[in-house]
Design a protein around this motif. Structure first.
Motif, PDB file in Angstrom:
ATOM      1  N   VAL A   1       1.287  -6.855  -2.132  1.00  0.00           N
ATOM      2  CA  VAL A   1      -0.084  -6.399  -2.398  1.00  0.00           C
ATOM      3  C   VAL A   1      -1.110  -7.300  -1.722  1.00  0.00           C
ATOM      4  O   VAL A   1      -2.082  -6.825  -1.112  1.00  0.00           O
ATOM      5  CB  VAL A   1      -0.342  -6.313  -3.916  1.00  0.00           C
ATOM      6  N   ASP A   2      -0.930  -8.613  -1.793  1.00  0.00           N
ATOM      7  CA  ASP A   2      -1.867  -9.535  -1.143  1.00  0.00           C
ATOM      8  C   ASP A   2      -1.890  -9.314   0.357  1.00  0.00           C
ATOM      9  O   ASP A   2      -2.961  -9.312   0.984  1.00  0.00           O
ATOM     10  CB  ASP A   2      -1.482 -10.985  -1.450  1.00  0.00           C
ATOM     11  N   ARG A   3      -0.720  -9.107   0.952  1.00  0.00           N
ATOM     12  CA  ARG A   3      -0.660  -8.827   2.389  1.00  0.00           C
ATOM     13  C   ARG A   3      -1.367  -7.528   2.702  1.00  0.00           C
ATOM     14  O   ARG A   3      -2.080  -7.420   3.709  1.00  0.00           O
ATOM     15  CB  ARG A   3       0.798  -8.763   2.824  1.00  0.00           C
TER      16      ARG A   3
ATOM     17  N   SER B   1      -4.347  -7.503   5.461  1.00  0.00           N
ATOM     18  CA  SER B   1      -3.999  -7.056   6.803  1.00  0.00           C
ATOM     19  C   SER B   1      -4.264  -5.569   7.023  1.00  0.00           C
ATOM     20  O   SER B   1      -3.595  -4.711   6.432  1.00  0.00           O
ATOM     21  CB  SER B   1      -2.515  -7.363   7.072  1.00  0.00           C
ATOM     22  N   GLU B   2      -5.196  -5.277   7.902  1.00  0.00           N
ATOM     23  CA  GLU B   2      -5.467  -3.875   8.263  1.00  0.00           C
ATOM     24  C   GLU B   2      -4.265  -3.272   8.986  1.00  0.00           C
ATOM     25  O   GLU B   2      -3.939  -2.097   8.793  1.00  0.00           O
ATOM     26  CB  GLU B   2      -6.706  -3.805   9.145  1.00  0.00           C
ATOM     27  N   GLU B   3      -3.593  -4.091   9.787  1.00  0.00           N
ATOM     28  CA  GLU B   3      -2.419  -3.615  10.515  1.00  0.00           C
ATOM     29  C   GLU B   3      -1.306  -3.215   9.548  1.00  0.00           C
ATOM     30  O   GLU B   3      -0.669  -2.171   9.722  1.00  0.00           O
ATOM     31  CB  GLU B   3      -1.916  -4.711  11.458  1.00  0.00           C
TER      32      GLU B   3
ATOM     33  N   SER C   1       1.887   0.834   6.584  1.00  0.00           N
ATOM     34  CA  SER C   1       2.430   1.334   5.318  1.00  0.00           C
ATOM     35  C   SER C   1       2.092   2.797   5.065  1.00  0.00           C
ATOM     36  O   SER C   1       2.626   3.400   4.126  1.00  0.00           O
ATOM     37  CB  SER C   1       1.914   0.483   4.155  1.00  0.00           C
ATOM     38  N   GLN C   2       1.234   3.378   5.881  1.00  0.00           N
ATOM     39  CA  GLN C   2       0.846   4.780   5.712  1.00  0.00           C
ATOM     40  C   GLN C   2       1.651   5.725   6.603  1.00  0.00           C
ATOM     41  O   GLN C   2       1.492   6.949   6.514  1.00  0.00           O
ATOM     42  CB  GLN C   2      -0.650   4.946   6.023  1.00  0.00           C
ATOM     43  N   GLN C   3       2.517   5.176   7.438  1.00  0.00           N
ATOM     44  CA  GLN C   3       3.247   5.992   8.403  1.00  0.00           C
ATOM     45  C   GLN C   3       4.464   6.668   7.770  1.00  0.00           C
ATOM     46  O   GLN C   3       5.222   6.046   7.037  1.00  0.00           O
ATOM     47  CB  GLN C   3       3.709   5.127   9.581  1.00  0.00           C
ATOM     48  N   MET C   4       4.624   7.950   8.068  1.00  0.00           N
ATOM     49  CA  MET C   4       5.798   8.684   7.600  1.00  0.00           C
ATOM     50  C   MET C   4       6.994   8.335   8.468  1.00  0.00           C
ATOM     51  O   MET C   4       6.897   8.288   9.689  1.00  0.00           O
ATOM     52  CB  MET C   4       5.543  10.188   7.641  1.00  0.00           C
ATOM     53  N   GLN C   5       8.134   8.095   7.823  1.00  0.00           N
ATOM     54  CA  GLN C   5       9.374   7.814   8.529  1.00  0.00           C
ATOM     55  C   GLN C   5      10.370   8.940   8.263  1.00  0.00           C
ATOM     56  O   GLN C   5      10.455   9.453   7.141  1.00  0.00           O
ATOM     57  CB  GLN C   5       9.952   6.477   8.080  1.00  0.00           C
ATOM     58  N   VAL C   6      11.096   9.313   9.290  1.00  0.00           N
ATOM     59  CA  VAL C   6      12.019  10.443   9.203  1.00  0.00           C
ATOM     60  C   VAL C   6      13.401  10.004   9.670  1.00  0.00           C
ATOM     61  O   VAL C   6      13.542   9.389  10.723  1.00  0.00           O
ATOM     62  CB  VAL C   6      11.533  11.626  10.072  1.00  0.00           C
ATOM     63  N   GLN C   7      14.402  10.314   8.864  1.00  0.00           N
ATOM     64  CA  GLN C   7      15.796  10.110   9.236  1.00  0.00           C
ATOM     65  C   GLN C   7      16.547  11.415   8.961  1.00  0.00           C
ATOM     66  O   GLN C   7      16.242  12.115   7.989  1.00  0.00           O
ATOM     67  CB  GLN C   7      16.427   8.980   8.422  1.00  0.00           C
ATOM     68  N   PHE C   8      17.504  11.726   9.818  1.00  0.00           N
ATOM     69  CA  PHE C   8      18.310  12.922   9.577  1.00  0.00           C
ATOM     70  C   PHE C   8      19.645  12.796  10.285  1.00  0.00           C
ATOM     71  O   PHE C   8      19.834  11.920  11.141  1.00  0.00           O
ATOM     72  CB  PHE C   8      17.571  14.201  10.004  1.00  0.00           C
TER      73      PHE C   8
END
Length: 228
Positions: free
Chosen positions: A169-171, A175-177, A182-189
């Motif tokens: 949470v502190d990070r 950190s804007e980066e 942390s908002q990016q969707m990840q896909v595995q299949f």
């Protein structure tokens, strides 16, 4: 490029289905508009997104008698509440209907509701599934090992936006980066293949077949890579 093939033997009643064939009742192909609609329907019925944040949805095909028939059979949903409690909700196709015993709550609080970005199920559509499926199959067919294989089924799809752990949470605040990451969707299949040149074994009405699983990752734009 070298694809990584995981070889598995399975006893099945053989019935070939395409990845995008039409379903009937509550039997849906793994990658289909009807299957996606059913997943959204089940999630909407059981998870109040005004109170919970969903961070992962995964669905898989049958792993028993109808394996490799490309039938959507298992659905797993993971989410958190405002008190940072984690939940797992599982559905299974049983006698033609999707059934659930309700959510299970994890005893540990590990993720931050406030900092985590929910997974947008509406952003997962059939065109996207078709795009990544075709791109993945093209990668396999471009490899010398893959050219001898025939696509049989989609074994699994997993869509996830990693929740922010309480320890980060502190990070996240600093950190804007990291917040953007942390908002990016990840896909595995995973796609399952058979080698038509291999002779199956027959045991009564069952056929013991070798199949090969190839794992992939994809981004929101539909760019696909083989998952090592």
């Amino acid at each position: 490029m070298m694809i990584k093939l995981t070889k598995i033997a399975v006893a099945i009643v053989v019935a070939a289905l395409t990845l995008t064939a039409c379903g009937s009742g509550e039997t849906f192909p793994m990658a289909s508009a009807e299957g996606l609609a059913k997943i959204r329907e089940l999630v909407a019925e059981h998870v109040d997104t005004s109170k919970y944040k969903i961070y992962e949805v995964e669905w898989r095909e049958d792993n028993r008698d109808r394996q490799l028939e490309n039938i959507l059979t298992y659905i797993d949903v993971y989410y958190i509440d405002a008190d940072n409690n984690n939940y797992h909700l599982a559905f299974q196709l049983t006698n033609g209907k999707f059934e659930t015993d309700g959510p299970e709550q994890n005893d540990r609080q590990t993720n931050s509701y406030a900092c985590s970005t929910p997974l947008d199920l509406a952003a997962i559509d059939f065109d996207y599934l078709q795009k990544i499926g075709e791109a993945a199959d093209a990668l396999v067919m471009s490899d010398e090992e893959g050219k001898k294989l025939t696509l049989k089924s989609a074994g699994m799809f997993r869509f996830r936006v990693w929740p922010v752990s309480l320890s980060n949470v502190d990070r996240w605040n600093r950190s804007e980066e990291y917040r953007a990451e942390s908002q990016q969707m990840q896909v595995q299949f995973e796609l399952n293949y058979v080698d038509e040149s291999e002779s199956p074994e027959y045991q009564g009405r069952f056929t013991v077949t070798n199949y090969y699983t190839v794992a992939f990752t994809a981004d929101a734009a539909g760019e696909v890579a083989i998952d090592d």
